[in-house]
Design a protein around this motif. Structure first.
Motif, PDB file in Angstrom:
ATOM      1  N   CYS B 381       0.826  -1.221   0.000  1.00  0.00           N
ATOM      2  CA  CYS B 381       0.000   0.000   0.000  1.00  0.00           C
ATOM      3  C   CYS B 381       0.857   1.266   0.000  1.00  0.00           C
ATOM      4  N   PRO B 382       0.712   2.104  -1.017  1.00  0.00           N
ATOM      5  CA  PRO B 382       1.524   3.320  -1.089  1.00  0.00           C
ATOM      6  C   PRO B 382       1.107   4.368  -0.055  1.00  0.00           C
ATOM      7  N   ILE B 383      -0.032   4.176   0.546  1.00  0.00           N
ATOM      8  CA  ILE B 383      -0.512   5.136   1.545  1.00  0.00           C
ATOM      9  C   ILE B 383      -0.172   4.638   2.943  1.00  0.00           C
ATOM     10  N   LEU B 385      -1.559   2.136   4.491  1.00  0.00           N
ATOM     11  CA  LEU B 385      -2.746   1.703   5.222  1.00  0.00           C
ATOM     12  C   LEU B 385      -2.585   0.229   5.587  1.00  0.00           C
ATOM     13  N   CYS B 410      -7.513   5.998   1.286  1.00  0.00           N
ATOM     14  CA  CYS B 410      -7.225   5.027   0.229  1.00  0.00           C
ATOM     15  C   CYS B 410      -7.397   5.685  -1.137  1.00  0.00           C
ATOM     16  N   ILE B 411      -6.399   5.527  -2.007  1.00  0.00           N
ATOM     17  CA  ILE B 411      -6.491   6.134  -3.335  1.00  0.00           C
ATOM     18  C   ILE B 411      -6.993   5.146  -4.376  1.00  0.00           C
ATOM     19  N   GLU B 412      -7.377   3.971  -3.934  1.00  0.00           N
ATOM     20  CA  GLU B 412      -7.947   2.945  -4.810  1.00  0.00           C
ATOM     21  C   GLU B 412      -6.995   2.563  -5.933  1.00  0.00           C
ATOM     22  N   CYS B 413      -5.720   2.501  -5.599  1.00  0.00           N
ATOM     23  CA  CYS B 413      -4.712   2.204  -6.611  1.00  0.00           C
ATOM     24  C   CYS B 413      -4.704   0.730  -6.993  1.00  0.00           C
ATOM     25  N   GLY B 414      -5.266  -0.114  -6.146  1.00  0.00           N
ATOM     26  CA  GLY B 414      -5.359  -1.526  -6.485  1.00  0.00           C
ATOM     27  C   GLY B 414      -4.135  -2.361  -6.135  1.00  0.00           C
ATOM     28  N   CYS B 415      -3.110  -1.749  -5.544  1.00  0.00           N
ATOM     29  CA  CYS B 415      -1.895  -2.500  -5.213  1.00  0.00           C
ATOM     30  C   CYS B 415      -2.220  -3.672  -4.283  1.00  0.00           C
ATOM     31  N   CYS B 416      -2.994  -3.399  -3.250  1.00  0.00           N
ATOM     32  CA  CYS B 416      -3.304  -4.424  -2.259  1.00  0.00           C
ATOM     33  C   CYS B 416      -4.065  -5.570  -2.906  1.00  0.00           C
ATOM     34  N   PHE B 430     -13.491  -1.520  -0.466  1.00  0.00           N
ATOM     35  CA  PHE B 430     -13.171  -0.177   0.006  1.00  0.00           C
ATOM     36  C   PHE B 430     -14.055   0.862  -0.665  1.00  0.00           C
TER      37      PHE B 430
HETATM   38  S1  SF4 Z   1      -6.231   0.475  -2.953  1.00  0.00           S
HETATM   39 FE1  SF4 Z   1      -5.205  -0.741  -1.406  1.00  0.00          FE
HETATM   40  S2  SF4 Z   1      -3.054  -0.318  -1.732  1.00  0.00           S
HETATM   41 FE2  SF4 Z   1      -4.159   1.292  -2.800  1.00  0.00          FE
HETATM   42  S3  SF4 Z   1      -4.334   2.926  -1.302  1.00  0.00           S
HETATM   43 FE3  SF4 Z   1      -6.166   1.698  -1.092  1.00  0.00          FE
HETATM   44  S4  SF4 Z   1      -5.666   0.274   0.530  1.00  0.00           S
HETATM   45 FE4  SF4 Z   1      -3.744   1.109  -0.163  1.00  0.00          FE
END
Ligand code: SF4
Ligand code: SF4
Lengths: 345, 523
Positions: B381-383, B385, B410-416, B430
């Motif tokens: 997670c880049p944030i 979280l 959460c920026i909803e980047c999808g990494c997680c 989320f």
């Molecule tokens: S989508 Fe997942 S990885 Fe991206 S900011 Fe939100 S919680 Fe963190």
């Protein structure tokens, strides 16, 4: 043209729970091989028995709980639990010990809590602790390491010992067994012997307990491989080994007559298995980076405390279970600083 | 040496950039029909200023919004307005909304260009007005009004950041822009710096775009761009996220619920900068952009200089059509892009990439397993979280705890989601939990306002009652006073009249109910 829609992210995943479990099982191989070499083929029988029972119990429970048993079994978590328990058992533990422990681990330790992901305690260690409490004698009767053994058991003889409780050539089963170095250490210290006297005994090797040092090195190798592949977090084993190493070094320096060397602790008993394979069970461990370090360090410290002053020769199972209990609290107080929120970077 | 700052987490993803970046930039033909949805950005509608049957010229304004958040829309070629009717929006829901349809005449008639060689002299407000009139919005994907974004108000800004870190796999439109139009980008940067009154500009480019970097460096040396730094950042998703790029380049963080300006920076996509130059320097409105068409599902992947309003189907046709394996149509990148039900949809200003994936390239239906708390998500997670906790609380409907664990950040980047070995659709959870939280928040604000209104009314009633009582009391005392000279009485009355009334009459006007202005949340 029409297309089916799906939510982002769209990239196909690269990791899977099943893969992780399989890799962890694979990483146990060097340790198991060392066990096989040092303590005979009993470990293989234990493994086979435990895995079979675990799969049966898991699928029966999944069916009872009206879950999809294929999906549940395919994650390999039951196999891993069984394997972790089996390698912790004495190499010729009577068959019902293995069966009982595995059933307890899977049914009570895991499924009754809701199955994979919901169990607060490490199922293998739940099974192990119950066995240790219920059958202390059978659980501490290990075989002597290869170079001390009068007779080497082959697979059939190990089978006989496990199933029929009979030694080779009609000798008694009990005659085969022997205490572990940790156990010996504890009894002998109780009898007022000094460290020097104890360690000159046959059970002690160059690094730590004979046989055990190789088993520990085997699990260390597998653990390092897991670390390299990024399959376990480094903080837990690091915290574990650092705390155990530091405490044992401190006490050894203070009183070398009553405390064994740090090397003995690090390469003795279930240390490496515990540090890399048991304490790192993600479901029951702490999940934050700082939390994991604390979690590992507390387990390592508890292991030292139980080994040195507790009622049981080794403390890995109890230390892990106790810290399982504390993991949510540790997590709560070690939340990382979120981007854009005040606090130190 | 320029110091870069790391952000937490992030992913090294397979870039898949060669697919589209190897082909030279091509100009897409004028399609037979152009479609302009009036709804450009989240619920804000423009009004059509043309009628069915009108002949429009290239670059002519065809729709206008109601404020600075909503810049005008221009026809991207000449033709006849053939319909103004509900059409599906490029949105996964398949919602429809009014759109202007233009049947092109192939003449591509445009008004004479309005050269502005002296644009360097224009005042910031004037520049901002030109930017707005040219219909410029953020071309990085969020489509936020550039005129608004370049007006930080009272916030002190010291740095302009240009985002050329195209971090999503497959997308190469910015790469293509930087290779082909480096001067436009740097000129645009200069204009934006003038608008913002800043002396420093950092242009971030990912290190897997060597050609773009070379083109930029050469142009920078050749011209007068010494206060623009071209900074190479490591290719790590999502370093092109606004918050991440700001952290990488400046070490600063955008405070939670804040905007980049709160960290003293303004961030613009490189494409936006080029559009600003075209608008200011050449009088050209925003009617075209570079779009990447790529993926295993496309025969000839590449980048196209495409007119806004071009239907996706036409662009795919120019790219050789679909290959046999085409499976999913995605607008944007594979990590954050939206998947579309149909290619009959038009490209809007924010459309940077049409990705058509083939079999095996994207997720199938995922069978989610239970979370094993492995923490892979938290590591990615880049944030910073704890997605596993957020997931737990969102699932248990414990929104308060999810809020405590900063779900809103959460920026909803999808990494997680991508790294989760249990294949749990985390981002979906989320998104759902966030919209629920927003709804709750709105309820709460409404309830607060109602309560405030109620309390105000109670207070007023109370006050009026008291005033009445006081008046009655005064009257009584006055009457009870037996011996007053008439003159004194009159003086007192006159005095009382001159004095302003004790309390102004209160009206039952509702307090300002407009919700707090939404801050731009761009990525
Ligand atoms: S989508 Fe997942 S990885 Fe991206 S900011 Fe939100 S919680 Fe963190
Ligand atoms: S990555 Fe998936 S399985 Fe692992 S902790 Fe996060 S949500 Fe749970």
């Amino acid at each position: 043209m029409r297309f089916n829609t799906a939510p982002a992210p769209h990239l196909a995943p690269t990791a899977s729970t099943r893969r992780i479990m399989q890799w962890v099982l694979l990483a146990m191989a060097p340790g198991v091989a060392a066990q096989l070499w040092q303590f005979g083929p009993g470990v293989l029988i234990n493994l086979a028995l435990a895995i079979a029972i675990a799969l049966l119990a898991e699928s029966a429970m999944l069916r009872l709980r009206a879950r999809h048993s294929r999906a549940g079994l395919s994650d390999w978590s039951a196999v891993l639990t069984a394997a972790l328990l089996a390698v912790s058992l004495p190499p010729i533990a009577p068959w019902w010990i293995t069966v009982f422990g595995t059933l307890f681990a899977v049914v009570i330790g895991k499924q009754l809590y809701g199955g994979l992901g919901y169990n607060p305690f490490n199922p293998a260690m739940v099974g192990y602790a119950v066995l240790l409490i219920s059958f202390p004698k059978a659980m501490t009767a290990w075989l002597p390491p290869t170079d001390l053994a009068a007779t080497q058991l082959n697979l059939l003889e190990a089978w006989n010992a496990i199933v029929h409780r009979a030694g080779p050539d009609g000798s008694s089963f009990d005659a085969l067994a022997m205490a572990t170095p940790l156990d010996t250490l504890k009894t002998q210290l109780g009898l007022g012997r000094t460290m020097d006297e104890i360690q000159s005994g046959a059970l002690f090797g160059a690094l730590a307990g004979k046989g055990w040092q190789w088993v520990n090195l085997g699990y260390l190798a597998g653990g390092l491989w897991l670390l390299r592949r990024g399959l376990i977090a480094w903080q837990i084993p690091a915290g574990f080994l650092a705390a155990l190493g530091a405490l044992s070094l401190g006490f050894f320096l203070l009183e070398p007559e009553t405390y064994p060397t740090p090397l003995f602790h690090l390469l003795g008993g279930a240390t490496m298995l515990g540090a890399f394979f048991i304490a790192t069970d993600p479901v029951t461990a702490s999940t934050t980076p700082k939390g994991r370090l604390i979690y590992g360090a507390l387990i390592g410290s508890l292991v030292f405390v139980i080994r040195s002053w507790g009622g049981y020769p080794d403390g890995v199972a109890f230390a892990v279970l106790l810290l399982n209990l504390a993991a949510p609290t540790i997590d709560h107080y070690t939340r990382p600083r979120v981007y854009g929120h005040p606090g130190c970077t | 040496m320029f110091t870069l700052h790391r952000f937490h987490g992030g992913l090294h993803l397979d870039a898949h950039k060669e697919d589209s970046s190897l082909a030279p930039l091509a100009t897409a033909p004028v399609p037979p029909r152009l479609i302009f949805p009036l709804q450009q950005r989240g619920g804000q509608n423009a009004q059509s200023v043309v009628q069915v049957g009108d002949h429009v010229r290239k670059g002519q304004v065809i729709a206008r919004g109601d404020g600075p958040m909503n810049p005008p829309i221009h026809a991207s070629s000449s033709g006849i307005v053939s319909a103004i009717e509900p059409r599906p929006l490029p949105h996964p829901s398949g919602l429809t909304d009014l759109a202007i349809v233009i049947d092109t005449d192939g003449e591509d008639l445009a008004p004479a260009p309005e050269e502005r060689p002296d644009y360097g002299q224009l005042a910031p407000e004037e520049l901002r007005r030109v930017i707005f009139e040219a219909g410029i919005v953020g071309l990085g994907g969020a489509a936020f009004s550039t005129a608004v974004k370049t007006d930080p108000g009272h916030r002190p800004i010291d740095t302009l950041i240009l985002n050329g870190a195209e971090c999503e796999p497959y997308i190469t439109c910015d790469d293509s822009l930087l290779r082909n139009f480096p001067r436009e980008v740097l000129e645009g940067a200069r204009i934006l710096m003038r608008v913002l009154g800043v002396e420093r500009c950092l242009l971030g480019v990912e290190d897997d775009m060597p050609e773009a970097i070379r083109a930029l460096r050469e142009t920078r040396e050749a011209g007068d761009y010494s206060n623009i730094d071209i900074v190479t950042v490591p290719a790590l998703y999502p370093s092109g996220g606004e918050k991440q790029l700001i952290r990488i380049l400046t070490g600063r963080e955008v405070p939670t619920r804040g905007i980049p300006a709160d960290a003293g920076v303004i961030c613009q996509n490189v494409g936006t900068a080029a559009a600003v130059y075209r608008a200011v320097g050449r009088g050209e409105p925003l009617i075209e952009r570079i779009v990447t068409v790529t993926g295993k599902g496309i025969k000839n992947p590449g980048n196209w200089l495409t007119r806004i309003g071009t239907p996706i189907a036409d662009l795919v046709r120019y790219s050789g059509g679909y290959s046999g394996v085409a499976e999913r149509l995605i607008l944007g990148g594979p990590m954050m892009g939206i998947s579309l039900p149909s290619d009959a949809l038009p490209l809007v200003k924010a459309a940077n990439c049409v990705l058509v994936t083939g079999r095996g390239e994207t997720t199938g239906p995922k069978q989610a397993l239970p979370c094993i708390r492995c923490g892979a998500c938290a590591e990615a997670c880049p944030i910073n979280l704890l997605p596993q906790q957020l997931y737990w609380y969102s699932r248990a409907d414990n929104l308060q705890r999810a809020e405590e664990y900063q779900l809103a950040d959460c920026i909803e980047c999808g990494c997680c989601d991508y790294v989760c070995p249990s294949h749990i659709p985390l981002v979906q959870y989320f998104r759902a939990a966030k919209s629920e939280l927003v709804a709750k928040q709105r309820e709460r604000t409404k309830a607060d306002h109602a309560r405030e209104r109620f309390e105000a009314r109670q207070a007023r009633k109370e006050r009026e009652k008291q005033e009445r009582a006081e008046a009655a009391q005064r009257k009584k005392t006055a009457l009870a006073k037996p011996d007053t000279s008439e003159i004194q009485d009159a003086i007192a009355r006159a005095k009382a009249r001159k004095r302003p009334p004790e309390s102004a009459p209160t009206t039952d006007a509702a307090p300002d109910e407009s919700p707090p202005a939404q801050e731009p949340a761009e990525n």
